[in-house]
Design an enzyme around this catalytic site. Structure first.
Site, PDB file in Angstrom:
ATOM      1  CG  ASP A   1      -1.716   1.135   1.431  1.00 10.60           C
ATOM      2  OD1 ASP A   1      -2.302   1.548   0.425  1.00 10.60           O
ATOM      3  OD2 ASP A   1      -1.815   1.649   2.552  1.00 10.60           O
ATOM      4  CE  LYS A   2       0.027   7.183  -2.522  1.00 14.04           C
ATOM      5  NZ  LYS A   2       0.166   8.233  -1.507  1.00 14.04           N
ATOM      6  CB  THR A   3      -1.705   6.426   2.086  1.00 17.12           C
ATOM      7  OG1 THR A   3      -2.035   6.592   0.720  1.00 17.12           O
ATOM      8  CG2 THR A   3      -1.776   7.721   2.814  1.00 17.12           C
TER       9      THR A   3
ATOM     10  CG  PHE B   1      -5.857  20.076 -10.094  1.00 15.84           C
ATOM     11  CD1 PHE B   1      -4.600  20.652 -10.218  1.00 15.84           C
ATOM     12  CD2 PHE B   1      -5.998  18.725 -10.372  1.00 15.84           C
ATOM     13  CE1 PHE B   1      -3.520  19.893 -10.596  1.00 15.84           C
ATOM     14  CE2 PHE B   1      -4.921  17.971 -10.763  1.00 15.84           C
ATOM     15  CZ  PHE B   1      -3.683  18.551 -10.874  1.00 15.84           C
TER      16      PHE B   1
ATOM     17  CB  THR C   1      -1.983   3.568  -3.798  1.00 13.58           C
ATOM     18  OG1 THR C   1      -2.548   4.654  -3.094  1.00 13.58           O
ATOM     19  CG2 THR C   1      -1.650   3.983  -5.205  1.00 13.58           C
TER      20      THR C   1
ATOM     21  CG  ASP D   1      -3.484   8.891  -2.973  1.00 15.15           C
ATOM     22  OD1 ASP D   1      -4.309   9.754  -3.333  1.00 15.15           O
ATOM     23  OD2 ASP D   1      -2.772   8.989  -1.980  1.00 15.15           O
TER      24      ASP D   1
END
EC number: 7.6.2.1
Lengths: 353, 1111
Positions: free
Chosen positions: B347-349, B506, B640, B642
């Site tokens: 996982d990243k976070t 954005f 992830t 994300d």
């Protein structure tokens, strides 16, 4: 790191060599430089030992005679023929004549050897009752079930000693006669029939049942001998210290052999003139031929042997030591060659780098 | 495959269970809100647990053996195998029972949590498990939703609320959910009571981001139909933030909530090295092996695993001092799997990163600054070199010293102005939400001017924005909040209110965002923020060149950069912009294109303010760890939830992607055919360019398309990529990816690392699941097989512990085979000489104790303590891990070697003894004979000694414990045999062994034979070992040499008395010795965290990797 020991958290693992897998440890590496001297030393030691053992075994003399009585092999064949008729063996006797050109050094041991006899068969081997043999009166009357079918006679009498091993007790007897010079009468050589079984067996493991009125026969009352026996157990020997369950022939027989060819000690010859061995001259062995072996293709032999500290004649140990010792040395040399060659190569490689 | 069987595709929910009066409905049955993670109940524990246990091949096998022994007459007693089996089953049952009891407890805690439900016109307090579908539930701030709810109303007028789904998908930003306008006005219990509405929605499914339904509200006899989407669904497990209270109606409850559907059921994991599966192949053609798998193997393996796993928890190198957490082992079954990992899914976070962004540097007007302890310090030469090195602005946050700032020289005030504008841009140009931490009932509005910045909690969809706003706050320009129209910024303690005119959101094409605000002075500004590639070309003023250089420097340091620019708008310009924006926003056709045009028109002719550099703080040593994993031949995938951009930049900064890598993308695939085409294209590109390394980026939607139809193609692409990054992944998708790899033809061993509840399913799916004990609760840690505090610990866990455990267990298993082949073969050979009558060669007591007492401890201690290579050599040379990959130590070749060794040893014991006895000659000096039991005992004695010494040869790490058990085992055998043979045992029916051993030892020949046979047996093995080391040393053997000259002597290891100490120390001191505290010189940690983690001999490492790749 000292401060951390005082300020450490509640869950910090112990910093001990054991928990951190850092116990001081010897970490040997089995390298050629260690193995080489080891191999040479071991090899030399083994060859030395091997030579010693080999000569020690070679010094032992053995004399054996097959008296099974296959047709044309001596006078025991008459008895053997009788045996083939499956009739209960009559008290057939035969003899073996031999002569010794020189002294057979003593002490001399007399063995009988049976072949193709599987004392190590499991069903046979369990067919005994150790508590009965230890003289327990209750076990005497109630032999263990393992003894079946030699547990009780058809009449219901318990068999003592029960079981297949006891029933198949070897019952040939031997006597040795010596003729010093031709023409002289044969003199009987005294055979010592004790000391042939393990001391602990006939003094501790095997016990007669408690005597009844000082009589062993009464102690065995209410039991029957095994079907193949011609006399009850208490009459195995006239010597009161060597009869009943503690009869040494019986005890020897009850220690079952490991392999289908086996020898059992019959007697020791070490009395009187024969303590130094059997002097030269003619000998006769009188054999009472009772034990049937031809039915199962077995052989019976009689063996005279003397004994060294390492037991009977067996060149195997010496030869094996010599072989292994030479192998060690050989391996050592091969290793040496490889070691030197590859050492050079490794050095070169390092140089290149 | 999660869909429970339902009759219809939709469910109809009557809010507050107000069913229509006319009875025209079919009541649907829904399950209650109970969460069940436990496996057993009191009633089904015994049968279910027994069933589960006997489903294991090993247990079943031993059960069969036991039954066979019960039924037919065999030489060994059934107790020999029955008792250990009973022991194993009982211990396992107790362990599993206890674990399930803990699960029951936590279930009860969850199910019994108090919730408020609207029932019969009032607010009723009840337990979480009592919530039914259709109940209206009230949730207060910071509470977790107890079921999947459809938002009805919040305390805000517009019916919106904020939630964080950190524990579900790992995203930490605040998400806004809105209620249907008709219900949003129902803010009280009383008004809700009047609501008559029906929700129709799809049946439960696991996808967190998909929800479709509609609400039919009956108002004034009129039915209003409103569509419902994911924006009105509040998921169980998410947390209400920033909103005082909400009302929602439960639509999915209990095990049907999306969270529960995303959990994989907890199943027993089994080790792939599971010995018996391996054996069963051999069983087919070797009936003989029936004897060779004694239950003691099983018991020893279980004990080894259980005891061995303690070393992980005890390891100081896996202890995280800051959080005071040590490694946890939840499943000891998998220790050796740690040495076999081929794929790491992380996982990243929170796993790779600390889950916190940090503002690091900025470049303002061509000057670089660094933030150190909340102050900006300029870096390098500044225009006015007189005080260039002095930190200025350092006093800004403090009002007390701000007076000195006013008196500063002219030039500096000019600079300050630049800074002011720069940080105003930072604190205004964003979409950050604010949540104030409530302080003792002073009120919860974010508007209090005395609120210190530390008390403000920012929530942002992008952690970068959050970090920037926080940094601005530290510098002294604090963003305190926004309402619909205004943004409030406190500059040096002075409150300024900016009117927010427009937000130009954005998007990933423009890669920038901007805001148009009206300053208190009435001036209108446009502030823009974005990637340097999208801002710099549009700038006309400012230090463009210098900034560009700075940005490149930042990027090289692995920082995430953004450029800030502004533009002053005249009212005329603003009017034009406003008009064009309005037109574009209300356009009915091609709205997106039109908007893009307008944005482009607005965001040009900017004046560059500077650039920011934010560090997504990676955890310590993540880069090194990933590098090491790769060197060890392990493929690392980052999975992830994300966003694509964030994921890629983290991937780059943590070394997962290199800058030299050719990064392939498979994202935003909408259709099947498009996806396939893209995949084929990628495959082609990989083929064309096979020199360069490839990295692959996939997103969730494309992945599900790719997996649905083009699995093979996708796997093909993946296998050829050295790094794969999957972003926008739902929890279950993560698990699916892992399953896909797991079942691929090579059947690699997979390992998943994660920290959040969203990683639970992947942790459970992978062969080995590692939980990071992080900030997002302990759910992952609880469901994992191993829990560690930091990602970097993975390298020690795999390279040291995994390697050790694998070597240990592999040797354990093979040695067990070997020693039982040695044990059983003579027994088998003996059958040829006893008419196959099953006569046992050894006495039954020896038969039973061989595996239990005589030969068990050396191998057990070996399998607990063996270190064939020094741990820090292992850790510094990850390539050594390749030596054991693919189950190499348990390959057919090594297995055959051990088996042949066993057979040859057995032949030597048996035939050595056989020829020694020869034609059954006497071996005693008194001419007496041995019987069959003495023969067996001779074989047995040689065997016990040989097998023990063979273990000693295998042992490379001789601690005093090894000495004790090795030599102790042999001594014990002799002492036991003397004792056992020395007495007539009253309770034994047969006295076969009486004096047998003593008689054996009284024979000189027997002694010579024992020595000869032991030496002969080991001779060949020693020769083989020496030759192998000399001729073809493996990497492992080479590595052993590194430490070879380190030096604990044999005697040192046996006793660790320090000098001058008497042997008769107290018992306590002896215990200390047992744990090894005695000798401080040896105990001192020879290496610490400050040591260079990876040694400089990269040359060797890279060489060896090349070696392995060529062959």
């Amino acid at each position: 790191m000292t401060w951390s020991a005082t300020a450490r958290g509640a869950h910090q693992p112990d910093n001990t060599a054991f928990t951190q897998q850092r116990l001081p440890a010897w970490q040997p590496l089995l390298s050629a430089s260690i193995a080489l001297p080891l191999f040479f030393c071991a090899g030399l030691a083994f060859i030395g030992l091997g030579l010693g053992l080999f000569y020690s075994s070679n010094g032992i003399k053995e004399l054996e005679y097959d008296y099974t009585g296959n047709p044309g092999t001596g006078n025991c064949s008459v008895c053997a023929l009788a045996d083939q008729g499956r009739a209960p063996p009559i008290r057939c006797s035969c003899a073996w004549y031999f002569s010794l050109p020189e002294l057979f050094p003593g002490p001399v041991y007399l063995y009988y050897e049976l072949t193709n006899f599987y004392q190590n068969n499991r069903r046979y081997g369990v067919s005994r009752d150790d508590s009965q043999l230890s003289g327990l009166p209750s076990a005497l009357r109630h032999p263990a079930n393992e003894c079946a079918p030699y547990q009780r006679r058809a009449t219901g009498l318990p068999i003592a000693p029960c079981g297949a091993i006891a029933n198949s007790l070897f019952n040939d007897t031997f006597s040795l006669w010596h003729q010093r010079r031709p023409g002289e009468p044969y003199v009987e050589v005294p055979l010592e029939r004790t000391g042939i079984a393990w001391w602990t067996d006939c003094h501790v493991k095997f016990r007669n049942p408690p005597l009844v009125n000082g009589s062993l026969a009464l102690a065995f009352r209410g039991t029957a001998p095994p079907p193949n026996w011609h006399r009850p157990v208490y009459e195995l020997s006239p010597d009161p210290n060597n009869t009943g369950f503690i009869n040494q022939d019986f005890v020897v027989w009850m220690r079952t052999a490991a392999l289908p060819t086996f020898r059992k000690l019959y007697a020791r010859i070490r009395q009187g003139n024969y303590s130094a061995g059997l002097p030269r001259g003619a000998y006769r062995v009188n054999i009472t031929y009772n034990y049937p072996v031809r039915a199962f293709g077995g052989h019976k032999r009689i063996v005279f042997s003397n004994i060294s500290w390492m037991g009977g004649k067996n060149p195997f140990l010496g030869i094996a030591y010599l072989v292994v010792g030479s192998l060690c040395i050989l391996m050592g040399f091969v290793m040496l060659v490889v070691y030197i060659r590859y050492q050079d190569q490794n050095d070169e490689e390092e140089d290149e780098e | 495959g999660f869909d429970p069987p339902h009759q219809s595709d939709t469910r109809t929910i009557y809010i507050a269970n107000r069913f229509p009066q006319n009875g025209l409905y079919t009541p649907q049955k829904f399950i209650d809100n109970r969460i069940i993670s436990s496996k057993y109940t009191v009633w089904n524990f015994v049968p279910k647990n027994l069933f589960e246990q006997f489903r294991r091949v090993a247990n079943f096998y031993f059960l069969i053996i036991f039954l066979v022994q019960l039924m037919i007459d065999t030489p060994t007693s059934p107790i020999t195998s029955g008792l250990p089996l009973f022991f194993v089953i009982t211990v396992t049952a107790i362990k599993q029972g206890y674990e399930d009891w803990l699960r029951h407890n936590s279930d009860n805690e969850v199910n019994g949590a108090p919730v408020y439900v609207v029932r019969s016109g009032g607010l009723v307090k009840t337990r979480s498990k009592n919530i039914r579908v259709g109940d209206i539930v009230r949730i207060a701030k910071d509470e977790i939703f107890p079921a999947d709810l459809v938002l009805l109303s919040s305390d805000r007028l517009d019916g919106s609320c904020h939630v964080t789904t950190a524990s579900l998908d790992g995203e930490t930003n605040l998400k806004t959910h809105v209620a249907v306008p008709e219900t949003a006005v129902l803010q009280t219990v009383a008004s809700l009571d009047t609501l008559i509405a029906v929700i129709e929605c799809q049946q439960p499914e696991a996808d967190l981001y998909r929800f479709m339904g509609r609400m039919i509200i009956t108002q004034q006899m009129e039915e209003i139909v409103r569509p419902l989407g994911p924006e009105s669904l509040l998921l169980r497990g998410a947390r209400l933030k920033n909103t005082k209270e909400i009302f929602g109606v439960a639509i999915y409850t209990g095990m049907e909530t999306k969270m529960a559907l995303n959990y994989k059921s907890k199943s027993q994991k089994r080790s792939a090295v599971e010995i018996l599966r391996f054996i069963s192949d051999f069983l087919a053609f070797l009936v003989l092996y029936n004897f060779i798998i004694p239950i003691s193997l099983y018991v020893t393996v279980e004990m080894q695993k259980f005891l061995g796993s303690f070393f992980i928890g005890w390891d100081l190198d896996l202890y995280h001092e800051e959080s005071d957490q040590k490694a946890q082992v939840n499943t000891s079954d998998l220790n050796e799997e740690l040495g076999q990992v081929e794929y790491v899914f992380t996982d990243k976070t929170g796993t790779l990163t600390e889950n916190e962004m940090q503002f690091r540097e900025c470049s303002i007007n061509g000057i670089k600054y660094q933030e150190i302890n909340g102050r900006l310090v300029s870096e390098g030469p500044t225009p006015d070199s007189s005080d260039g090195n002095l930190p200025y602005l350092n006093s800004l946050p403090h009002l007390t010293t701000s007076s000195s700032f006013r008196t500063s020289p002219e030039s500096e005030t000019e600079l300050i102005k630049e800074h002011d504008l720069f940080f105003k841009a930072v604190s205004l140009c964003h979409t950050v939400q604010i949540s104030s931490v409530q302080t003792d009932g002073i009120g919860d509005g974010p508007w209090q001017s005395n609120l210190a910045p530390s008390q403000l909690e920012y929530y942002a969809s992008s952690p970068d924005e959050k970090a920037l706003v926080e940094a601005a706050a530290r510098i002294g320009i604090v963003f305190i909040g926004n309402s619909e129209e205004t943004m409030e910024v406190k500059t040096l303690g002075k409150l300024e209110r900016y009117k927010l005119l427009h937000i130009l959101e954005f998007d990933s094409d423009r890669r920038r965002m901007s805001v148009i605000v009206q300053a208190p002075s009435g001036e209108k500004f446009l502030f823009a923020k974005g990637a340097e590639s999208s801002i710099l070309p549009n700038c006309v003023g400012g230090e463009i060149e210098k900034t560009r250089i700075h940005v490149d420097e930042f990027a090289l340091k692995g920082l995430r950069t953004l450029c800030m620019a502004y533009k002053r708008l005249t009212s005329k310009e603003y009017e034009a912009i406003n008009r064009r924006l309005f037109e574009a926003r209300t356009a009915l056709q091609q709205r997106e294109e039109k908007l893009a045009d307008v944005f482009h028109f607005i965001e040009k002719d900017l004046i560059l303010l500077g650039a920011t550099a934010v560090e997504d703080r990676l955890q310590d040593r993540v880069r090194e760890t990933i590098e090491a994993l790769r060197m060890a031949g392990i493929k690392v995938w980052v999975l992830t939830g994300d966003k694509h951009e964030t994921a890629v930049s983290v991937s780059l900064s943590c070394g997962h992607f290199h800058r030299t890598m050719n990064i392939l993308e498979l994202i935003n695939q909408k259709s099947d055919s498009q996806c396939a085409e893209q995949l084929r294209q990628l495959a082609r590109r990989i083929k064309e360019d096979h020199v360069i390394q490839h990295g692959l980026v996939v997103d969730g939607t494309s992945l599900s398309l790719a997996l649905r139809e083009h699995e093979k193609l996708f796997m093909e692409v993946c296998r050829n990529c050295s790094a794969v990054l999957c972003c926008r992944m739902a929890p279950l998708q993560k698990a699916k990816v892992i399953r896909l790899i797991k079942i691929s033809p090579e059947k690699p061993i997979t390992l998943a690392v994660g920290d959040g509840a969203n990683d639970v399913s992947m942790i459970q799916e992978a062969h080995v699941g590692i939980g990071i004990m992080g900030k997002e609760g302990r759910q992952a840690a609880r469901n994992s097989d191993y829990a560690i505090a930091r990602f970097k610990f993975l390298s020690k866990l795999l390279f040291v512990h995994g390697h050790f455990y694998y070597i240990r267990i592999a040797t354990l298993v093979q040695y067990f085979f070997y020693k039982n082949v040695c044990f059983i073969t003579p027994q088998f050979l003996y059958q040829f000489y006893c008419l196959f009558s099953q006569q046992t060669l050894y006495d039954s007591v020896y038969l039973t104790l061989y595996n239990i007492c005589f030969t068990s401890l050396p191998i057990l201690i070996y399998s607990l303590l063996e270190q064939h290579i020094d741990p820090h050599v292992l850790q510094s040379k990850p390539t050594l891990y390749r030596d054991i990959s693919k189950n190499r130590q348990l390959s057919i070749k090594t297995f055959l070697y051990w088996t042949i060794l066993g057979f040859s040893h057995a032949f030597i014991f048996f035939y050595g003894s056989y020829f020694l006895i020869g034609k059954d000659i006497s071996l005693l000096g008194n001419g007496q004979m041995f019987g069959n039991w003495t023969f067996g005992t001779l074989v047995f004695t040689v065997m016990v000694i040989t097998v023990t010494v063979k273990m000693a040869l295998e042992t490379h790490f001789w601690t005093w414990i090894n000495h004790l058990v090795t030599w102790g085992s042999i001594i014990f055998y002799f002492v036991f045999s003397l004792f056992y043979g020395g007495i007539l045992w009253p309770f034994l029916s047969s006295q076969n062994m009486y004096f047998v051993f003593i008689q054996l030892l009284s024979s000189g020949s027997a002694w010579f034979a024992i020595i000869l046979m032991v030496v002969t047996c080991l001779l060949l093995d020693i020769v083989k070992k020496v030759f192998e080391r000399q001729l073809h040393p493996t990497n492992t053997e080479k590595a052993q040499l590194i430490k070879a000259n380190s030096s604990v002597k044999c005697l040192d290891s046996m006793c660790c008395f320090s000098e001058g100490e008497t042997a008769c120390a107290s018992f306590g001191r002896m215990l200390e010795r047992v744990v090894g505290r005695c000798s401080p010189t040896h105990v001192s940690r020879s290496w610490s965290a400050s040591d260079p983690f990876y040694t400089n001999d990269r040359s060797i490492l890279t060489l060896s990797t090349m070696d392995s790749s060529t062959c």
